[in-house]
Design an enzyme around this catalytic site. Structure first.
Site, PDB file in Angstrom:
ATOM      1  N   CYS A  99     -16.876   5.962  -8.467  1.00 51.64           N
ATOM      2  CA  CYS A  99     -18.037   6.357  -7.668  1.00 51.64           C
ATOM      3  C   CYS A  99     -18.112   7.870  -7.514  1.00 51.64           C
ATOM      4  CB  CYS A  99     -17.963   5.739  -6.274  1.00 51.64           C
ATOM      5  SG  CYS A  99     -18.295   3.983  -6.222  1.00 51.64           S
ATOM      6  N   ARG A 120     -11.986   4.885 -10.922  1.00 56.18           N
ATOM      7  CA  ARG A 120     -11.045   5.837 -10.368  1.00 56.18           C
ATOM      8  C   ARG A 120      -9.664   5.237 -10.111  1.00 56.18           C
ATOM      9  NH1 ARG A 120     -10.906  10.529  -8.284  1.00 56.18           N
ATOM     10  NH2 ARG A 120      -9.100  10.927  -6.966  1.00 56.18           N
TER      11      ARG A 120
END
Length: 422
Positions: free
Chosen positions: A116, A92
Protein backbone atom coordinates in the site's frame (compact mmCIF):
# COMPACT_ATOMS: atom_id res chain seq x y z
CA UNK A 1 -10.63 -4.64 -14.18
CA UNK A 2 -13.22 -5.45 -11.53
CA UNK A 3 -15.29 -3.07 -9.43
CA UNK A 4 -18.00 -3.23 -6.77
CA UNK A 5 -21.48 -1.92 -7.52
CA UNK A 6 -23.36 -0.96 -4.36
CA UNK A 7 -26.97 0.18 -4.19
CA UNK A 8 -27.28 1.92 -0.86
CA UNK A 9 -30.02 2.18 1.71
CA UNK A 10 -30.41 -1.46 2.72
CA UNK A 11 -30.57 -2.43 6.39
CA UNK A 12 -28.25 -5.25 7.42
CA UNK A 13 -29.16 -8.18 9.65
CA UNK A 14 -27.86 -11.60 10.60
CA UNK A 15 -24.37 -12.79 11.45
CA UNK A 16 -20.95 -12.84 9.83
CA UNK A 17 -17.99 -15.11 10.59
CA UNK A 18 -14.67 -13.31 10.93
CA UNK A 19 -11.77 -14.81 8.99
CA UNK A 20 -8.23 -15.39 10.20
CA UNK A 21 -6.07 -12.30 10.52
CA UNK A 22 -3.98 -11.48 7.47
CA UNK A 23 -1.54 -9.53 9.63
CA UNK A 24 -1.09 -12.54 11.92
CA UNK A 25 -0.86 -15.09 9.12
CA UNK A 26 1.90 -13.28 7.21
CA UNK A 27 4.57 -13.36 9.97
CA UNK A 28 3.49 -16.90 10.91
CA UNK A 29 4.04 -18.00 7.30
CA UNK A 30 7.44 -16.28 7.27
CA UNK A 31 8.34 -17.98 10.55
CA UNK A 32 7.92 -21.41 8.97
CA UNK A 33 11.32 -20.71 7.35
CA UNK A 34 12.79 -21.30 10.83
CA UNK A 35 11.83 -24.98 10.49
CA UNK A 36 12.97 -27.78 8.20
CA UNK A 37 9.95 -29.93 9.05
CA UNK A 38 6.26 -29.94 8.15
CA UNK A 39 4.21 -27.08 9.59
CA UNK A 40 0.41 -26.92 9.38
CA UNK A 41 -1.40 -23.57 9.50
CA UNK A 42 -5.18 -23.34 9.87
CA UNK A 43 -7.78 -20.55 9.66
CA UNK A 44 -5.86 -18.75 6.91
CA UNK A 45 -7.88 -16.00 5.24
CA UNK A 46 -8.57 -16.24 1.51
CA UNK A 47 -6.79 -13.05 0.49
CA UNK A 48 -4.22 -12.18 -2.16
CA UNK A 49 -1.41 -11.32 0.26
CA UNK A 50 -1.49 -14.83 1.77
CA UNK A 51 -1.25 -16.47 -1.64
CA UNK A 52 1.57 -14.11 -2.59
CA UNK A 53 3.72 -15.03 0.43
CA UNK A 54 3.04 -18.75 -0.02
CA UNK A 55 4.13 -18.37 -3.65
CA UNK A 56 7.33 -16.72 -2.45
CA UNK A 57 8.08 -19.74 -0.25
CA UNK A 58 7.69 -22.06 -3.26
CA UNK A 59 10.01 -19.82 -5.29
CA UNK A 60 12.61 -20.20 -2.54
CA UNK A 61 12.28 -23.99 -2.82
CA UNK A 62 9.78 -24.71 -0.08
CA UNK A 63 6.90 -27.13 -0.57
CA UNK A 64 3.42 -25.72 0.01
CA UNK A 65 0.07 -27.53 -0.05
CA UNK A 66 -2.67 -24.92 0.27
CA UNK A 67 -6.36 -25.65 0.17
CA UNK A 68 -9.04 -23.40 1.59
CA UNK A 69 -8.06 -22.16 5.03
CA UNK A 70 -5.29 -24.74 5.59
CA UNK A 71 -1.69 -24.79 4.40
CA UNK A 72 0.93 -27.48 4.97
CA UNK A 73 4.42 -26.09 4.52
CA UNK A 74 7.83 -27.76 4.47
CA UNK A 75 10.85 -25.49 4.10
CA UNK A 76 13.41 -28.26 4.48
CA UNK A 77 14.11 -28.06 0.75
CA UNK A 78 14.80 -24.32 0.41
CA UNK A 79 17.47 -23.85 -2.27
CA UNK A 80 17.37 -20.08 -2.77
CA UNK A 81 17.61 -17.22 -0.30
CA UNK A 82 16.69 -14.50 -2.79
CA UNK A 83 13.24 -12.91 -2.56
CA UNK A 84 12.82 -11.37 -5.98
CA UNK A 85 11.30 -8.03 -6.93
CA UNK A 86 8.42 -9.59 -8.88
CA UNK A 87 6.94 -10.92 -5.63
CA UNK A 88 8.13 -8.44 -3.02
CA UNK A 89 6.95 -5.45 -5.07
CA UNK A 90 3.38 -6.76 -4.77
CA UNK A 91 3.37 -6.85 -0.99
CA UNK A 92 5.34 -5.02 1.65
CA UNK A 93 5.11 -7.90 4.15
CA UNK A 94 7.49 -9.94 1.98
CA UNK A 95 10.28 -8.17 3.90
CA UNK A 96 9.35 -10.50 6.78
CA UNK A 97 11.39 -13.29 5.16
CA UNK A 98 14.57 -11.26 5.77
CA UNK A 99 15.02 -12.20 9.43
CA UNK A 100 14.24 -15.92 9.18
CA UNK A 101 16.26 -16.47 5.99
CA UNK A 102 19.28 -14.68 7.41
CA UNK A 103 19.22 -16.43 10.78
CA UNK A 104 18.77 -19.90 9.28
CA UNK A 105 21.02 -19.72 6.22
CA UNK A 106 23.49 -16.94 7.08
CA UNK A 107 22.72 -14.95 3.95
CA UNK A 108 19.82 -13.60 1.91
CA UNK A 109 18.80 -11.07 -0.69
CA UNK A 110 15.41 -9.40 -0.40
CA UNK A 111 14.03 -6.81 -2.78
CA UNK A 112 12.96 -3.53 -1.21
CA UNK A 113 9.23 -3.83 -0.47
CA UNK A 114 6.02 -2.62 -2.11
CA UNK A 115 2.40 -2.80 -0.92
CA UNK A 116 0.00 0.00 0.00
CA UNK A 117 1.17 3.52 -0.85
CA UNK A 118 0.42 5.02 2.56
CA UNK A 119 3.48 7.08 3.21
CA UNK A 120 7.07 6.26 3.96
CA UNK A 121 7.49 3.04 5.92
CA UNK A 122 11.26 2.61 5.87
CA UNK A 123 12.90 -0.66 6.86
CA UNK A 124 15.98 1.02 8.31
CA UNK A 125 14.90 -0.03 11.82
CA UNK A 126 14.91 -3.69 10.71
CA UNK A 127 18.35 -3.38 9.13
CA UNK A 128 19.95 -1.49 12.02
CA UNK A 129 18.74 -4.16 14.45
CA UNK A 130 20.05 -7.01 12.28
CA UNK A 131 23.42 -5.27 12.06
CA UNK A 132 23.52 -5.14 15.85
CA UNK A 133 23.07 -8.92 15.75
CA UNK A 134 26.12 -9.34 13.53
CA UNK A 135 24.75 -9.00 10.00
CA UNK A 136 26.63 -7.16 7.29
CA UNK A 137 24.12 -5.37 5.10
CA UNK A 138 24.38 -3.51 1.81
CA UNK A 139 21.68 -2.16 -0.50
CA UNK A 140 22.37 -2.51 -4.22
CA UNK A 141 20.11 -2.33 -7.27
CA UNK A 142 16.97 -2.30 -5.15
CA UNK A 143 17.95 -5.33 -3.06
CA UNK A 144 18.93 -5.72 0.57
CA UNK A 145 21.99 -8.00 0.67
CA UNK A 146 22.54 -9.44 4.14
CA UNK A 147 25.21 -11.88 5.29
CA UNK A 148 26.11 -13.30 8.68
CA UNK A 149 28.95 -15.73 7.98
CA UNK A 150 29.26 -16.71 11.64
CA UNK A 151 25.53 -16.65 12.27
CA UNK A 152 23.57 -14.03 14.16
CA UNK A 153 24.20 -13.41 17.84
CA UNK A 154 22.02 -12.03 20.58
CA UNK A 155 21.99 -8.28 21.15
CA UNK A 156 20.11 -5.56 22.98
CA UNK A 157 17.85 -3.92 20.41
CA UNK A 158 16.28 -0.58 21.25
CA UNK A 159 13.84 0.53 18.58
CA UNK A 160 13.74 4.32 18.19
CA UNK A 161 10.04 4.01 17.37
CA UNK A 162 7.59 1.15 17.63
CA UNK A 163 7.67 -0.96 14.47
CA UNK A 164 5.44 -3.97 13.97
CA UNK A 165 7.36 -5.44 11.04
CA UNK A 166 10.71 -4.67 12.66
CA UNK A 167 9.66 -6.39 15.88
CA UNK A 168 8.49 -9.44 13.94
CA UNK A 169 11.68 -9.67 11.89
CA UNK A 170 13.90 -9.48 14.97
CA UNK A 171 11.82 -12.00 16.94
CA UNK A 172 12.33 -14.49 14.10
CA UNK A 173 16.01 -13.64 13.69
CA UNK A 174 16.58 -14.01 17.44
CA UNK A 175 14.90 -17.43 17.54
CA UNK A 176 17.86 -19.17 15.85
CA UNK A 177 20.58 -16.71 16.93
CA UNK A 178 23.33 -17.55 19.42
CA UNK A 179 22.63 -16.16 22.86
CA UNK A 180 20.01 -13.80 24.24
CA UNK A 181 18.30 -10.96 22.40
CA UNK A 182 16.45 -8.23 24.28
CA UNK A 183 14.02 -6.06 22.30
CA UNK A 184 13.16 -2.72 23.93
CA UNK A 185 10.16 -0.71 22.66
CA UNK A 186 8.76 -3.79 20.93
CA UNK A 187 5.33 -3.68 19.33
CA UNK A 188 2.76 -5.74 21.24
CA UNK A 189 -0.12 -6.26 18.82
CA UNK A 190 -2.10 -9.53 19.10
CA UNK A 191 -0.43 -10.63 15.86
CA UNK A 192 2.99 -10.32 17.52
CA UNK A 193 1.74 -12.23 20.55
CA UNK A 194 0.70 -15.07 18.24
CA UNK A 195 4.12 -15.11 16.56
CA UNK A 196 5.85 -15.24 19.95
CA UNK A 197 3.59 -18.03 21.18
CA UNK A 198 4.20 -20.04 18.01
CA UNK A 199 7.97 -19.80 18.48
CA UNK A 200 7.78 -20.38 22.24
CA UNK A 201 5.66 -23.51 21.68
CA UNK A 202 8.53 -24.80 19.52
CA UNK A 203 10.88 -24.62 22.52
CA UNK A 204 12.39 -21.13 22.30
CA UNK A 205 12.37 -19.34 25.66
CA UNK A 206 10.64 -15.97 25.30
CA UNK A 207 9.89 -13.68 28.23
CA UNK A 208 7.67 -10.61 28.16
CA UNK A 209 5.15 -11.77 25.54
CA UNK A 210 2.52 -9.06 25.13
CA UNK A 211 4.74 -6.32 26.60
CA UNK A 212 7.10 -3.70 25.16
CA UNK A 213 10.18 -5.67 26.27
CA UNK A 214 10.95 -9.13 24.93
CA UNK A 215 13.80 -11.43 25.94
CA UNK A 216 14.53 -14.29 23.53
CA UNK A 217 17.07 -17.08 23.99
CA UNK A 218 18.09 -18.40 20.58
CA UNK A 219 18.81 -22.00 19.57
CA UNK A 220 22.23 -21.25 18.00
CA UNK A 221 21.18 -22.35 14.53
CA UNK A 222 19.07 -25.38 15.41
CA UNK A 223 15.87 -25.29 13.29
CA UNK A 224 12.53 -25.36 15.10
CA UNK A 225 9.74 -27.95 15.01
CA UNK A 226 6.40 -26.14 15.07
CA UNK A 227 3.05 -27.42 16.24
CA UNK A 228 -0.10 -26.72 14.24
CA UNK A 229 -0.90 -22.99 14.36
CA UNK A 230 -4.47 -21.66 14.17
CA UNK A 231 -4.47 -18.05 12.97
CA UNK A 232 -6.25 -15.63 15.32
CA UNK A 233 -9.37 -13.75 14.15
CA UNK A 234 -8.83 -10.61 12.07
CA UNK A 235 -9.46 -7.65 14.37
CA UNK A 236 -9.50 -5.17 11.47
CA UNK A 237 -12.06 -7.19 9.55
CA UNK A 238 -14.10 -7.41 12.75
CA UNK A 239 -13.90 -3.66 13.27
CA UNK A 240 -14.91 -3.07 9.66
CA UNK A 241 -18.10 -5.14 10.07
CA UNK A 242 -18.92 -3.34 13.31
CA UNK A 243 -18.66 -0.11 11.31
CA UNK A 244 -20.95 -1.63 8.65
CA UNK A 245 -23.55 -2.25 11.33
CA UNK A 246 -22.99 1.23 12.75
CA UNK A 247 -23.22 3.24 9.54
CA UNK A 248 -26.37 1.40 8.39
CA UNK A 249 -27.89 1.56 11.90
CA UNK A 250 -28.34 -2.21 11.83
CA UNK A 251 -28.09 -5.01 14.35
CA UNK A 252 -25.55 -7.63 13.28
CA UNK A 253 -23.55 -10.31 15.08
CA UNK A 254 -19.89 -11.14 14.54
CA UNK A 255 -18.80 -14.73 15.20
CA UNK A 256 -15.26 -16.05 15.76
CA UNK A 257 -14.00 -12.74 17.11
CA UNK A 258 -11.91 -11.72 20.13
CA UNK A 259 -13.47 -8.62 21.69
CA UNK A 260 -10.31 -7.79 23.66
CA UNK A 261 -8.41 -7.34 20.40
CA UNK A 262 -10.86 -4.64 19.23
CA UNK A 263 -11.50 -2.92 22.54
CA UNK A 264 -10.42 0.49 21.20
CA UNK A 265 -12.92 0.31 18.32
CA UNK A 266 -15.73 -0.87 20.61
CA UNK A 267 -15.03 1.96 23.07
CA UNK A 268 -15.23 4.57 20.31
CA UNK A 269 -18.43 3.12 18.88
CA UNK A 270 -19.95 3.15 22.37
CA UNK A 271 -19.09 6.84 22.65
CA UNK A 272 -20.95 7.33 19.35
CA UNK A 273 -24.09 5.83 20.89
CA UNK A 274 -23.93 2.16 19.90
CA UNK A 275 -24.39 -0.67 22.39
CA UNK A 276 -23.00 -4.20 22.36
CA UNK A 277 -23.63 -7.71 23.61
CA UNK A 278 -20.24 -9.37 24.04
CA UNK A 279 -19.83 -13.13 24.52
CA UNK A 280 -16.74 -15.36 24.53
CA UNK A 281 -16.28 -15.36 20.76
CA UNK A 282 -19.12 -13.21 19.42
CA UNK A 283 -20.18 -9.57 19.43
CA UNK A 284 -23.57 -8.08 18.56
CA UNK A 285 -23.82 -4.37 17.75
CA UNK A 286 -27.13 -2.60 18.39
CA UNK A 287 -28.04 0.53 16.41
CA UNK A 288 -28.61 4.05 17.70
CA UNK A 289 -31.08 6.61 16.35
CA UNK A 290 -28.50 9.40 16.45
CA UNK A 291 -24.79 8.86 15.78
CA UNK A 292 -22.68 11.03 18.08
CA UNK A 293 -19.53 12.67 16.69
CA UNK A 294 -16.22 11.19 17.79
CA UNK A 295 -12.69 12.42 18.44
CA UNK A 296 -9.95 9.88 17.91
CA UNK A 297 -6.19 9.67 17.52
CA UNK A 298 -4.46 6.71 15.89
CA UNK A 299 -1.74 5.18 18.03
CA UNK A 300 0.03 1.86 18.53
CA UNK A 301 -1.83 -1.09 20.05
CA UNK A 302 -3.67 -1.18 22.41
CA UNK A 303 -4.62 2.32 21.26
CA UNK A 304 -6.90 3.11 18.34
CA UNK A 305 -5.57 1.33 15.21
CA UNK A 306 -4.57 3.28 12.12
CA UNK A 307 -6.10 0.45 10.09
CA UNK A 308 -9.56 1.47 11.38
CA UNK A 309 -9.20 5.21 10.82
CA UNK A 310 -10.77 5.29 7.34
CA UNK A 311 -13.75 3.14 8.35
CA UNK A 312 -14.51 5.35 11.35
CA UNK A 313 -14.28 8.40 9.12
CA UNK A 314 -17.05 6.94 6.98
CA UNK A 315 -19.25 6.43 10.06
CA UNK A 316 -18.39 9.92 11.36
CA UNK A 317 -19.53 11.36 8.02
CA UNK A 318 -23.08 10.39 9.05
CA UNK A 319 -22.81 11.64 12.65
CA UNK A 320 -24.83 14.47 14.17
CA UNK A 321 -22.02 16.99 14.63
CA UNK A 322 -18.32 17.42 13.90
CA UNK A 323 -15.69 14.76 14.54
CA UNK A 324 -11.92 15.22 14.69
CA UNK A 325 -9.66 12.40 13.51
CA UNK A 326 -5.89 12.69 13.95
CA UNK A 327 -3.54 10.30 12.13
CA UNK A 328 -0.25 9.99 14.01
CA UNK A 329 1.24 6.83 12.51
CA UNK A 330 1.32 7.49 8.76
CA UNK A 331 1.69 10.83 7.02
CA UNK A 332 -0.20 9.90 3.85
CA UNK A 333 -3.25 8.05 5.09
CA UNK A 334 -6.02 10.48 4.18
CA UNK A 335 -6.25 9.64 0.49
CA UNK A 336 -9.83 8.42 1.01
CA UNK A 337 -11.00 11.90 2.05
CA UNK A 338 -11.45 13.25 -1.48
CA UNK A 339 -13.33 10.10 -2.50
CA UNK A 340 -15.66 10.25 0.52
CA UNK A 341 -16.32 13.90 -0.33
CA UNK A 342 -17.34 12.79 -3.84
CA UNK A 343 -20.12 10.85 -2.14
CA UNK A 344 -21.27 13.97 -0.33
CA UNK A 345 -19.24 13.83 2.88
CA UNK A 346 -18.03 17.13 4.37
CA UNK A 347 -14.43 16.53 5.40
CA UNK A 348 -11.63 19.09 5.71
CA UNK A 349 -7.95 18.36 6.16
CA UNK A 350 -5.33 20.33 8.02
CA UNK A 351 -2.03 18.52 8.34
CA UNK A 352 -2.55 15.27 10.21
CA UNK A 353 -6.10 16.14 11.34
CA UNK A 354 -9.37 15.57 9.51
CA UNK A 355 -12.46 17.53 10.54
CA UNK A 356 -15.56 15.53 9.63
CA UNK A 357 -18.82 17.46 9.66
CA UNK A 358 -21.71 15.01 9.68
CA UNK A 359 -24.25 15.18 6.85
CA UNK A 360 -27.83 13.96 6.58
CA UNK A 361 -27.23 11.78 3.53
CA UNK A 362 -24.62 10.59 1.06
CA UNK A 363 -25.17 10.14 -2.68
CA UNK A 364 -23.84 7.39 -4.92
CA UNK A 365 -20.94 8.14 -7.27
CA UNK A 366 -17.95 6.52 -8.94
CA UNK A 367 -15.06 6.38 -6.47
CA UNK A 368 -11.56 4.93 -6.58
CA UNK A 369 -9.84 2.89 -3.90
CA UNK A 370 -6.35 4.11 -3.02
CA UNK A 371 -5.26 1.54 -0.44
CA UNK A 372 -6.61 -1.45 1.45
CA UNK A 373 -8.43 0.20 4.35
CA UNK A 374 -9.48 3.29 2.38
CA UNK A 375 -11.28 1.01 -0.05
CA UNK A 376 -13.32 -0.54 2.76
CA UNK A 377 -14.34 2.95 3.93
CA UNK A 378 -15.72 3.67 0.46
CA UNK A 379 -17.71 0.43 0.57
CA UNK A 380 -19.14 1.39 3.97
CA UNK A 381 -20.16 4.81 2.66
CA UNK A 382 -21.73 3.15 -0.38
CA UNK A 383 -23.94 1.04 1.89
CA UNK A 384 -25.83 4.17 3.00
CA UNK A 385 -25.45 6.42 -0.06
CA UNK A 386 -28.61 7.09 -2.05
CA UNK A 387 -28.41 5.52 -5.50
CA UNK A 388 -25.51 3.52 -6.89
CA UNK A 389 -21.87 3.68 -5.82
CA UNK A 390 -19.17 2.04 -7.94
CA UNK A 391 -15.91 1.36 -6.09
CA UNK A 392 -13.06 0.88 -8.54
CA UNK A 393 -9.52 -0.51 -8.14
CA UNK A 394 -10.76 -3.10 -5.68
CA UNK A 395 -7.59 -5.17 -6.02
CA UNK A 396 -6.64 -3.26 -2.88
CA UNK A 397 -9.60 -4.85 -1.07
CA UNK A 398 -8.68 -8.32 -2.29
CA UNK A 399 -5.26 -8.00 -0.67
CA UNK A 400 -6.76 -7.96 2.81
CA UNK A 401 -10.49 -8.79 2.94
CA UNK A 402 -11.80 -12.33 2.60
CA UNK A 403 -14.96 -12.21 0.42
CA UNK A 404 -16.07 -8.77 1.61
CA UNK A 405 -18.89 -8.39 -0.89
CA UNK A 406 -20.13 -11.93 -0.29
CA UNK A 407 -20.27 -11.45 3.47
CA UNK A 408 -21.99 -8.07 3.16
CA UNK A 409 -24.51 -9.46 0.67
CA UNK A 410 -25.32 -12.28 3.10
CA UNK A 411 -26.14 -9.58 5.68
CA UNK A 412 -28.55 -7.95 3.23
CA UNK A 413 -26.43 -5.41 1.36
CA UNK A 414 -27.07 -4.89 -2.36
CA UNK A 415 -23.47 -5.31 -3.50
CA UNK A 416 -22.05 -7.19 -6.50
CA UNK A 417 -18.65 -7.56 -8.13
CA UNK A 418 -18.63 -6.66 -11.81
CA UNK A 419 -16.18 -6.53 -14.71
CA UNK A 420 -15.42 -3.22 -16.39
CA UNK A 421 -16.73 -3.11 -19.93
CA UNK A 422 -13.90 -3.20 -22.43
Amino acid sequence: MQYLEIKGGKKLSGSVTISGAKNAALPVIAATILSDKDVTLTNLPNVVDIRTLLKLLTMLGGVVEHEGTVAKINNGSITSTKAVYEIVSQMRASILVLGPLLTRFGECEVSLPGGCAIGQRPIDLHLKALEAMGAKITIESGYVHAVAPNGLHGAKIIFDKITVGGTENIIMAAALAKGTTIIINAAKEPEIVQLCEMIADAGVKIEGIGTNELTIEGTDGIPLAFKTVEIIPDRIEAGTYLCAGAITKSEITLNKVNAEHIRASIDKLESMGFTFDIAKDSITIHPTDIINPVNLITIEYPGFPTDMQAQFMAVAAMADGESLIEERLFENRFMHVSELNRLGADIWLKGSVAAVKGVKELHGADVMATDLRASSALVLAGLVAEGTTNVRRIYHLDRGYDNLEGKLAALGADIVRKEEEK
